[in-house]
Design a protein around this motif. Structure first.
Motif, PDB file in Angstrom:
ATOM      1  N   ARG A 167      11.635  -6.732 -19.982  1.00 53.16           N
ATOM      2  CA  ARG A 167      10.472  -5.783 -19.352  1.00 53.16           C
ATOM      3  C   ARG A 167      10.584  -5.276 -18.058  1.00 53.16           C
ATOM      4  O   ARG A 167      10.107  -4.310 -17.506  1.00 53.16           O
ATOM      5  CB  ARG A 167       9.434  -6.053 -20.254  1.00 53.16           C
ATOM      6  CG  ARG A 167       9.204  -5.717 -21.633  1.00 53.16           C
ATOM      7  CD  ARG A 167       7.940  -6.100 -22.436  1.00 53.16           C
ATOM      8  NE  ARG A 167       6.806  -6.072 -21.632  1.00 53.16           N
ATOM      9  CZ  ARG A 167       5.728  -7.183 -21.420  1.00 53.16           C
ATOM     10  NH1 ARG A 167       6.050  -8.340 -22.019  1.00 53.16           N
ATOM     11  NH2 ARG A 167       4.872  -6.934 -20.774  1.00 53.16           N
ATOM     12  N   LEU A 168      10.486  -6.308 -17.231  1.00 52.09           N
ATOM     13  CA  LEU A 168      10.502  -6.335 -15.719  1.00 52.09           C
ATOM     14  C   LEU A 168      11.640  -5.241 -15.058  1.00 52.09           C
ATOM     15  O   LEU A 168      11.562  -4.640 -14.461  1.00 52.09           O
ATOM     16  CB  LEU A 168      10.510  -7.868 -15.123  1.00 52.09           C
ATOM     17  CG  LEU A 168       9.164  -8.387 -15.106  1.00 52.09           C
ATOM     18  CD1 LEU A 168       9.413 -10.037 -14.760  1.00 52.09           C
ATOM     19  CD2 LEU A 168       8.088  -8.016 -14.163  1.00 52.09           C
TER      20      LEU A 168
ATOM     21  N   LEU B 163      13.429  -3.185 -16.906  1.00 53.47           N
ATOM     22  CA  LEU B 163      13.089  -1.881 -17.316  1.00 53.47           C
ATOM     23  C   LEU B 163      12.285  -1.078 -16.362  1.00 53.47           C
ATOM     24  O   LEU B 163      12.219  -0.031 -16.231  1.00 53.47           O
ATOM     25  CB  LEU B 163      12.968  -1.663 -19.022  1.00 53.47           C
ATOM     26  CG  LEU B 163      13.963  -2.074 -19.680  1.00 53.47           C
ATOM     27  CD1 LEU B 163      13.417  -2.115 -21.097  1.00 53.47           C
ATOM     28  CD2 LEU B 163      15.104  -1.311 -19.465  1.00 53.47           C
ATOM     29  N   ALA B 164      10.907  -1.754 -16.219  1.00 53.25           N
ATOM     30  CA  ALA B 164       9.894  -1.380 -15.390  1.00 53.25           C
ATOM     31  C   ALA B 164      10.450  -1.026 -14.192  1.00 53.25           C
ATOM     32  O   ALA B 164       9.850   0.113 -13.351  1.00 53.25           O
ATOM     33  CB  ALA B 164       8.554  -2.203 -15.423  1.00 53.25           C
TER      34      ALA B 164
ATOM     35  N   LYS C  40      13.531  -0.494 -13.201  1.00 52.38           N
ATOM     36  CA  LYS C  40      14.308   0.722 -13.138  1.00 52.38           C
ATOM     37  C   LYS C  40      13.611   2.138 -13.204  1.00 52.38           C
ATOM     38  O   LYS C  40      13.907   2.968 -12.731  1.00 52.38           O
ATOM     39  CB  LYS C  40      15.458   0.583 -14.465  1.00 52.38           C
ATOM     40  CG  LYS C  40      16.289  -0.570 -13.805  1.00 52.38           C
ATOM     41  CD  LYS C  40      17.266  -0.724 -15.090  1.00 52.38           C
ATOM     42  CE  LYS C  40      18.000   0.272 -15.499  1.00 52.38           C
ATOM     43  NZ  LYS C  40      19.060  -0.181 -16.315  1.00 52.38           N
ATOM     44  N   GLU C  41      12.538   1.822 -14.172  1.00 49.36           N
ATOM     45  CA  GLU C  41      11.559   3.024 -14.344  1.00 49.36           C
ATOM     46  C   GLU C  41      11.007   3.579 -12.908  1.00 49.36           C
ATOM     47  O   GLU C  41      10.975   4.791 -12.471  1.00 49.36           O
ATOM     48  CB  GLU C  41      10.511   2.821 -14.928  1.00 49.36           C
ATOM     49  CG  GLU C  41       9.614   4.128 -15.486  1.00 49.36           C
ATOM     50  CD  GLU C  41       8.661   3.701 -16.282  1.00 49.36           C
ATOM     51  OE1 GLU C  41       7.531   4.748 -16.336  1.00 49.36           O
ATOM     52  OE2 GLU C  41       8.442   2.755 -16.965  1.00 49.36           O
ATOM     53  N   ALA C  42      10.742   2.651 -11.922  1.00 50.45           N
ATOM     54  CA  ALA C  42       9.684   2.703 -10.803  1.00 50.45           C
ATOM     55  C   ALA C  42      11.095   3.269  -9.896  1.00 50.45           C
ATOM     56  O   ALA C  42      10.831   4.130  -9.019  1.00 50.45           O
ATOM     57  CB  ALA C  42       9.317   1.566 -10.117  1.00 50.45           C
TER      58      ALA C  42
ATOM     59  N   ALA D 259       8.802  -3.091 -10.065  1.00 55.26           N
ATOM     60  CA  ALA D 259       8.130  -2.989 -11.322  1.00 55.26           C
ATOM     61  C   ALA D 259       6.717  -2.762 -11.068  1.00 55.26           C
ATOM     62  O   ALA D 259       6.157  -2.497 -12.235  1.00 55.26           O
ATOM     63  CB  ALA D 259       8.373  -4.317 -12.123  1.00 55.26           C
TER      64      ALA D 259
ATOM     65  N   SER E 272       5.489   0.527 -10.975  1.00 56.16           N
ATOM     66  CA  SER E 272       5.602   1.276 -12.126  1.00 56.16           C
ATOM     67  C   SER E 272       4.322   1.535 -12.944  1.00 56.16           C
ATOM     68  O   SER E 272       3.352   0.678 -12.610  1.00 56.16           O
ATOM     69  CB  SER E 272       6.564   0.743 -13.185  1.00 56.16           C
ATOM     70  OG  SER E 272       6.057  -0.703 -13.794  1.00 56.16           O
TER      71      SER E 272
ATOM     72  N   GLN F  68       3.596   0.163 -15.841  1.00 53.98           N
ATOM     73  CA  GLN F  68       3.319  -1.244 -16.242  1.00 53.98           C
ATOM     74  C   GLN F  68       2.668  -2.149 -15.363  1.00 53.98           C
ATOM     75  O   GLN F  68       2.503  -3.265 -15.691  1.00 53.98           O
ATOM     76  CB  GLN F  68       4.536  -1.617 -17.032  1.00 53.98           C
ATOM     77  CG  GLN F  68       5.105  -0.700 -18.253  1.00 53.98           C
ATOM     78  CD  GLN F  68       5.744   0.296 -17.692  1.00 53.98           C
ATOM     79  OE1 GLN F  68       6.375   0.419 -16.700  1.00 53.98           O
ATOM     80  NE2 GLN F  68       6.248   1.029 -18.622  1.00 53.98           N
ATOM     81  N   GLY F  69       2.742  -1.882 -13.956  1.00 53.04           N
ATOM     82  CA  GLY F  69       2.598  -2.819 -12.953  1.00 53.04           C
ATOM     83  C   GLY F  69       1.225  -3.626 -13.159  1.00 53.04           C
ATOM     84  O   GLY F  69       1.300  -4.752 -13.062  1.00 53.04           O
TER      85      GLY F  69
ATOM     86  N   LEU G 298       1.584  -5.874 -16.162  1.00 52.47           N
ATOM     87  CA  LEU G 298       2.763  -7.082 -15.671  1.00 52.47           C
ATOM     88  C   LEU G 298       1.760  -8.056 -14.685  1.00 52.47           C
ATOM     89  O   LEU G 298       2.092  -9.256 -14.889  1.00 52.47           O
ATOM     90  CB  LEU G 298       3.885  -6.244 -15.015  1.00 52.47           C
ATOM     91  CG  LEU G 298       4.765  -5.534 -16.291  1.00 52.47           C
ATOM     92  CD1 LEU G 298       5.728  -5.095 -15.399  1.00 52.47           C
ATOM     93  CD2 LEU G 298       5.534  -6.602 -17.163  1.00 52.47           C
TER      94      LEU G 298
END
Length: 188
Positions: free
Chosen positions: A60-61, A63-64, A66-68, A139, A142, A144-145, A148
């Motif tokens: 998850r970290l 992916l987050a 990479k999203e950012a 991450a 993002s 989700q930061g 997280l």
């Protein structure tokens, strides 16, 4: 020329980007973390280490982050964020996040960097591979930061400055490149 074990470890340590799947031993993790606690600092030891070994959370970290990265104005980071094969943790089974108090009287980035270097050198000294990772810290930028940060139990008013991945090296031999010339000036 003066040679000792500490100097050998400094010279042979390399950033490892290929790891075995096996989790490191608890004793190894504790040795590395304790080395971080003994780093030089501005006197208040205002850092906090978060050790993550949960595979699902590590993914998850990744992916987050990479999203950012896809939202960054830097093309290189966007490309990494869009690369389905890129894992910013390189498949390592352990991540240590080094956070510093934003209320400390002195800037914490140097203190956290010193602690991070101790983590890296301790890992090498006991045969673990390691790599200093910045990418995963994105991450926290993002969507989700905030969640997280809570899930990772990063203390309030602490900022993640650095991180290190740890694991057993996939390849035993590591190439040590020559050092660039003319990087030292003497004034005597």
């Amino acid at each position: 020329m003066i040679v000792n074990e500490t100097l050998k470890i400094i010279q042979q340590r390399r950033s490892i980007r290929s790891y075995q799947e096996e989790q490191i031993k608890e004793e190894e993790l504790q040795v590395v973390l304790e080395a971080g606690l003994y780093a030089p600092n501005a006197g208040d030891q205002a850092w906090h280490f978060t050790a993550v070994q949960n595979r699902a959370l590590l993914e998850r970290l990744n992916l987050a982050a990479k999203e950012a990265a896809r939202q960054m104005p830097i093309e290189f980071l966007k490309e990494l964020g869009n690369n389905d094969h890129f894992n910013c943790l390189y498949g390592a089974p352990t991540l240590i996040i080094v956070s510093g108090s934003e209320r400390a009287p002195m800037p914490l980035d140097a203190d956290c960097a010193a602690a991070t270097q101790n983590l890296l050198l301790a890992a090498e000294s006991i045969g673990l591979g390691s790599c200093w990772i910045y990418f995963v810290l994105m991450a926290f930028d993002s969507p989700q930061g905030p969640a997280l940060r809570r899930e990772l139990k990063i203390p309030v008013d602490y900022k993640p400055y650095d991180s290190v991945v740890l694991g057993y090296k996939r390849d035993a031999t590591v190439h040590v490149p020559e050092r660039k010339p003319n990087l030292i000036t003497y004034i005597r």
